[in-house]
Design a protein around this motif. Structure first.
Motif, PDB file in Angstrom:
ATOM      1  N   ARG A  14       0.876  -1.182   0.000  1.00 59.21           N
ATOM      2  CA  ARG A  14       0.000   0.000   0.000  1.00 59.21           C
ATOM      3  C   ARG A  14       0.909   1.226   0.000  1.00 59.21           C
ATOM      4  N   ALA A  15       1.239   1.685  -1.180  1.00 61.51           N
ATOM      5  CA  ALA A  15       2.159   2.812  -1.321  1.00 61.51           C
ATOM      6  C   ALA A  15       1.421   3.981  -1.956  1.00 61.51           C
ATOM      7  N   THR A  16       1.799   5.186  -1.561  1.00 56.67           N
ATOM      8  CA  THR A  16       1.245   6.398  -2.139  1.00 56.67           C
ATOM      9  C   THR A  16       2.394   7.317  -2.520  1.00 56.67           C
ATOM     10  N   PHE A  17       2.326   7.836  -3.738  1.00 53.96           N
ATOM     11  CA  PHE A  17       3.335   8.768  -4.240  1.00 53.96           C
ATOM     12  C   PHE A  17       2.653  10.074  -4.614  1.00 53.96           C
ATOM     13  N   ILE A  18       3.210  11.189  -4.134  1.00 51.74           N
ATOM     14  CA  ILE A  18       2.786  12.505  -4.609  1.00 51.74           C
ATOM     15  C   ILE A  18       3.932  13.018  -5.484  1.00 51.74           C
ATOM     16  N   VAL A  19       3.580  13.337  -6.731  1.00 50.81           N
ATOM     17  CA  VAL A  19       4.573  13.743  -7.728  1.00 50.81           C
ATOM     18  C   VAL A  19       4.198  15.140  -8.223  1.00 50.81           C
ATOM     19  N   ASP A  20       5.170  16.043  -8.233  1.00 52.83           N
ATOM     20  CA  ASP A  20       4.874  17.416  -8.653  1.00 52.83           C
ATOM     21  C   ASP A  20       4.764  17.510 -10.181  1.00 52.83           C
ATOM     22  N   PRO A  21       4.323  18.665 -10.693  1.00 52.38           N
ATOM     23  CA  PRO A  21       4.129  18.794 -12.146  1.00 52.38           C
ATOM     24  C   PRO A  21       5.414  18.614 -12.969  1.00 52.38           C
ATOM     25  N   GLN A  22       6.571  18.714 -12.333  1.00 55.79           N
ATOM     26  CA  GLN A  22       7.842  18.510 -13.037  1.00 55.79           C
ATOM     27  C   GLN A  22       8.250  17.036 -13.045  1.00 55.79           C
ATOM     28  N   GLY A  23       7.434  16.178 -12.410  1.00 59.47           N
ATOM     29  CA  GLY A  23       7.738  14.749 -12.410  1.00 59.47           C
ATOM     30  C   GLY A  23       8.619  14.288 -11.266  1.00 59.47           C
ATOM     31  N   ILE A  24       8.781  15.130 -10.259  1.00 56.51           N
ATOM     32  CA  ILE A  24       9.648  14.807  -9.122  1.00 56.51           C
ATOM     33  C   ILE A  24       8.800  14.265  -7.964  1.00 56.51           C
ATOM     34  N   VAL A  25       9.252  13.153  -7.385  1.00 55.99           N
ATOM     35  CA  VAL A  25       8.564  12.565  -6.230  1.00 55.99           C
ATOM     36  C   VAL A  25       8.768  13.480  -5.030  1.00 55.99           C
ATOM     37  N   ARG A  26       7.665  13.935  -4.449  1.00 54.03           N
ATOM     38  CA  ARG A  26       7.723  14.863  -3.310  1.00 54.03           C
ATOM     39  C   ARG A  26       7.286  14.222  -1.996  1.00 54.03           C
ATOM     40  N   TRP A  27       6.592  13.066  -2.080  1.00 57.77           N
ATOM     41  CA  TRP A  27       6.154  12.370  -0.862  1.00 57.77           C
ATOM     42  C   TRP A  27       5.905  10.916  -1.199  1.00 57.77           C
ATOM     43  N   VAL A  28       6.326  10.035  -0.295  1.00 58.18           N
ATOM     44  CA  VAL A  28       6.085   8.601  -0.422  1.00 58.18           C
ATOM     45  C   VAL A  28       5.632   8.091   0.936  1.00 58.18           C
ATOM     46  N   SER A  29       4.593   7.269   0.929  1.00 56.15           N
ATOM     47  CA  SER A  29       4.241   6.574   2.174  1.00 56.15           C
ATOM     48  C   SER A  29       3.908   5.136   1.829  1.00 56.15           C
ATOM     49  N   MET A  30       4.245   4.240   2.747  1.00 57.81           N
ATOM     50  CA  MET A  30       3.959   2.822   2.548  1.00 57.81           C
ATOM     51  C   MET A  30       3.388   2.242   3.829  1.00 57.81           C
ATOM     52  N   TYR A  31       2.425   1.352   3.628  1.00 55.30           N
ATOM     53  CA  TYR A  31       1.772   0.689   4.748  1.00 55.30           C
ATOM     54  C   TYR A  31       1.902  -0.814   4.575  1.00 55.30           C
ATOM     55  N   ASP A  32       1.874  -1.515   5.685  1.00 58.80           N
ATOM     56  CA  ASP A  32       1.840  -2.961   5.665  1.00 58.80           C
ATOM     57  C   ASP A  32       0.601  -3.417   4.897  1.00 58.80           C
ATOM     58  N   LEU A  33       0.622  -4.623   4.382  1.00 62.93           N
ATOM     59  CA  LEU A  33      -0.466  -5.118   3.554  1.00 62.93           C
ATOM     60  C   LEU A  33      -1.830  -5.091   4.245  1.00 62.93           C
ATOM     61  N   ASN A  34      -1.863  -5.217   5.560  1.00 63.93           N
ATOM     62  CA  ASN A  34      -3.155  -5.320   6.247  1.00 63.93           C
ATOM     63  C   ASN A  34      -3.638  -4.024   6.892  1.00 63.93           C
ATOM     64  N   VAL A  35      -2.980  -2.896   6.603  1.00 67.56           N
ATOM     65  CA  VAL A  35      -3.364  -1.623   7.223  1.00 67.56           C
ATOM     66  C   VAL A  35      -3.737  -0.604   6.149  1.00 67.56           C
ATOM     67  N   GLY A  36      -4.958  -0.067   6.243  1.00 63.51           N
ATOM     68  CA  GLY A  36      -5.409   0.950   5.303  1.00 63.51           C
ATOM     69  C   GLY A  36      -4.825   2.314   5.618  1.00 63.51           C
ATOM     70  N   ARG A  37      -4.703   3.138   4.598  1.00 61.54           N
ATOM     71  CA  ARG A  37      -4.106   4.470   4.784  1.00 61.54           C
ATOM     72  C   ARG A  37      -5.173   5.518   5.064  1.00 61.54           C
ATOM     73  N   ASN A  38      -4.720   6.747   5.365  1.00 63.39           N
ATOM     74  CA  ASN A  38      -5.598   7.862   5.694  1.00 63.39           C
ATOM     75  C   ASN A  38      -5.595   8.852   4.519  1.00 63.39           C
ATOM     76  N   VAL A  39      -6.692   8.911   3.777  1.00 67.07           N
ATOM     77  CA  VAL A  39      -6.779   9.757   2.588  1.00 67.07           C
ATOM     78  C   VAL A  39      -6.695  11.237   2.961  1.00 67.07           C
ATOM     79  N   LYS A  40      -7.258  11.607   4.108  1.00 71.69           N
ATOM     80  CA  LYS A  40      -7.187  13.017   4.532  1.00 71.69           C
ATOM     81  C   LYS A  40      -5.741  13.447   4.785  1.00 71.69           C
ATOM     82  N   GLU A  41      -4.902  12.528   5.230  1.00 75.21           N
ATOM     83  CA  GLU A  41      -3.483  12.846   5.421  1.00 75.21           C
ATOM     84  C   GLU A  41      -2.798  13.064   4.071  1.00 75.21           C
ATOM     85  N   VAL A  42      -3.174  12.295   3.063  1.00 79.43           N
ATOM     86  CA  VAL A  42      -2.606  12.494   1.721  1.00 79.43           C
ATOM     87  C   VAL A  42      -2.970  13.899   1.229  1.00 79.43           C
TER      88      VAL A  42
END
Length: 184
Positions: free
Chosen positions: A130-158
């Motif tokens: 469960r990985a989330t990437f925020i990528v800016d308009p220039q194509g640069i990764v600005r944030w990465v988060s990963m969770y264990d397979l059995n834990v859901g993430r928090n969309v409001k935090e994204v």
């Protein structure tokens, strides 16, 4: 040994993959490329889940969908992805009430090449974390988060992190959109 996760400051890799964009017969599939997203001049938020037809994943996907307009308001393209095929994605969307009306593409990384390039492929089952990437308009990764397979993430935090990144200022702990940033 696990792959090295693509990290902050890295360029997001190019891709061209099948995506499910509808459950309407004949309009289900679309070839989505990262080039197309980059050319839009928008941010990209790409979130990965391990497997279709599971239990935690649809709760996250439905929550991202509830906030699709919030991402759009922030000039961000939302893309969901897993290593399942486009055919499994469309079957799951048709089968699961919470997924029928999705407003963002479900990317099918059947070759697992993008998940591997991102360093998010789980070693044993060869599914994406469960990985989330925020990528800016220039194509640069600005944030990465990963969770264990059995834990859901928090969309409001994204959304909170996206807001903070878009200020291009110093944002204190627990900062929320509209609050003061730090003047250093």
């Amino acid at each position: 040994m696990a792959n090295k996760v693509l990290s902050l400051g890295a360029s997001f890799p190019d891709f061209n993959k099948k995506a499910v964009v509808s459950i309407e017969k004949g309009k289900e599939f679309y070839d989505l490329s990262y080039e197309e997203i980059k050319n839009s001049g928008k941010w990209m938020v790409m979130f990965w889940w391990p497997k279709d037809f599971t239990f935690v994943c649809p709760t996250e996907i439905a929550e991202f969908n509830k906030h699709n307009a919030d991402f759009a308001d922030r000039d961000a393209v939302l893309v969901g992805a897993s290593t399942d095929s486009e055919f499994v994605h469309v079957a799951w969307r048709r089968d699961h009430e919470d997924l029928r009306g999705l407003q963002f593409p479900m990317l099918a990384d059947t070759s697992k090449s993008l998940a591997e390039e991102l360093g998010i492929l789980e070693e044993n089952e060869k599914v994406a974390y469960r990985a989330t990437f925020i990528v800016d308009p220039q194509g640069i990764v600005r944030w990465v988060s990963m969770y264990d397979l059995n834990v859901g993430r928090n969309v409001k935090e994204v959304l909170r992190v996206l807001d903070a990144l878009q200020t291009d200022e110093l944002c204190p702990c627990n900062w929320q959109k509209g609050e003061a940033t730090i003047n250093a």
